[in-house]
Design a protein around this motif. Structure first.
Motif, PDB file in Angstrom:
ATOM      1  N   ALA A 169      58.522  10.865  65.267  1.00 40.07           N
ATOM      2  CA  ALA A 169      58.113   9.574  65.839  1.00 40.07           C
ATOM      3  C   ALA A 169      59.370   8.787  66.178  1.00 40.07           C
ATOM      4  O   ALA A 169      60.453   9.065  65.645  1.00 40.07           O
ATOM      5  CB  ALA A 169      57.275   8.793  64.835  1.00 40.07           C
ATOM      6  N   ALA A 170      59.195   7.786  67.060  1.00 44.32           N
ATOM      7  CA  ALA A 170      60.348   6.997  67.483  1.00 44.32           C
ATOM      8  C   ALA A 170      60.322   5.572  66.934  1.00 44.32           C
ATOM      9  O   ALA A 170      61.323   4.873  66.979  1.00 44.32           O
ATOM     10  CB  ALA A 170      60.406   6.939  69.005  1.00 44.32           C
ATOM     11  N   THR A 205      58.811  18.554  66.733  1.00 47.09           N
ATOM     12  CA  THR A 205      57.949  17.383  66.577  1.00 47.09           C
ATOM     13  C   THR A 205      56.556  17.803  66.124  1.00 47.09           C
ATOM     14  O   THR A 205      55.867  18.536  66.834  1.00 47.09           O
ATOM     15  CB  THR A 205      57.867  16.610  67.914  1.00 47.09           C
ATOM     16  N   TYR A 223      58.529   7.565  72.164  1.00 47.40           N
ATOM     17  CA  TYR A 223      59.160   8.853  71.842  1.00 47.40           C
ATOM     18  C   TYR A 223      60.031   9.310  73.021  1.00 47.40           C
ATOM     19  O   TYR A 223      61.209   9.660  72.845  1.00 47.40           O
ATOM     20  CB  TYR A 223      58.046   9.863  71.535  1.00 47.40           C
TER      21      TYR A 223
END
Ligand code: SF4
Length: 282
Positions: A169-170, A205, A223
């Motif tokens: 995740a970002a 991911t 992301y």
């Protein structure tokens, strides 16, 4: 017709099928064959606690001291088994080949103080078995300690090794939710940059349905935005979902596997925002 069940197959990554402490063979979809794993975290301790983690009795922390001589003996034993016996034929689905030696395991491998020494042992063993530069060494990592491992990254680079770098995740909140760690996305991306500037790096991911919700467009946009400036440095992105049930006690959170269709749909969305190659693993 009865389908033969092999001891090793992609649905089962039990590291205790054979009687070794550190080295274990598994059939890995993402590696594309038999992966000889080197587990430095035999105490099931990691500095992260991902909600999808398949490690039984996972605790926070680092590995116990490594018995380096035992690890070396096990590694040589297993490489010899794989290349000089019927091991692959008898224990893996037809056509399975030796794909890699992977520093992975029941926790974060780079947390081990002996990490460099172990890497040198693996390189020496591959040289001794005339496999160096044919069988890659892979590091499967959450990237937290990578900036302190430049010497190791140079070794990976010299021998066509590869790092599989976890980014799930970002956003800080989602990192906290999924990886159960307080981590500034900028520090994560700096670690990714350090890694990718030195050796082949693949982003790994794991995407999930969390509380019955698939990753939202905003989640995917953030992301892409995080990775975009570095995509020329990265070899590719592997998208996958839960392969086996999580063994964590995720109070108040339900997690479910994304279907292949859902993963492909996400890939299509990301591929409109990124030029980097994206592979999906069901
Ligand atoms: S980083 Fe890997 S070993 Fe550590 S908790 Fe997450 S999935 Fe498990």
């Amino acid at each position: 017709m009865n389908k033969k069940t092999y001891v090793l197959h992609a649905e089962d990554h039990d590291r205790n099928i054979f009687d070794s402490k550190y080295v274990y063979p598994v059939v890995s979809r993402r590696a594309g064959g038999l992966s000889l794993g080197v587990n430095l975290n035999t105490n099931n301790a990691c500095n992260w606690q991902c909600i999808y983690c398949e490690i039984p009795n996972l605790t926070r922390g680092g590995p116990e001291p490594i018995q380096v001589e035992l690890l070396k003996d096990e590694l040589n034993f297993w490489i010899d088994q794989i290349i000089n016996s019927n091991f692959l034929k008898e224990n893996t689905p037809p056509g399975t080949t030796f794909a890699d030696v992977a520093l992975s395991g029941n926790g974060e491998p780079t947390a081990a103080p002996e990490f460099l020494e172990v890497l040198e042992i693996i390189i020496a063993s591959l040289k001794e078995h005339k496999l160096i530069d044919n069988i890659p060494v892979r590091l499967i990592t959450n990237g937290s300690f990578i900036s302190k491992k430049k010497e190791c990254l140079n070794i990976f680079n010299r021998h066509h090794g590869e790092v599989w770098f976890k980014i799930d995740a970002a956003d800080e909140d989602f990192i906290k939710l999924i990886n159960q760690v307080n981590l500034d996305p900028n520090s994560m991306i700096n670690n990714l940059k350090t890694c990718a500037e030195t050796c082949h790096t693949v982003i790994q991911t794991c995407l999930l349905k969390i509380n019955h919700q698939v990753p939202t467009n905003d989640f995917l946009k953030n992301y892409s935005k995080l990775i975009k400036p570095y995509e020329q440095l990265i070899k590719k992105i592997d998208l996958y979902s839960l392969a086996r049930p999580s063994l964590q006690n995720n109070q108040d959170i339900t997690i479910e596997r994304l279907s292949l269709d859902e993963l492909n749909h996400i890939k299509n969305i990301l591929q409109k925002q990124l030029t980097i190659k994206i592979d999906v693993f069901p």
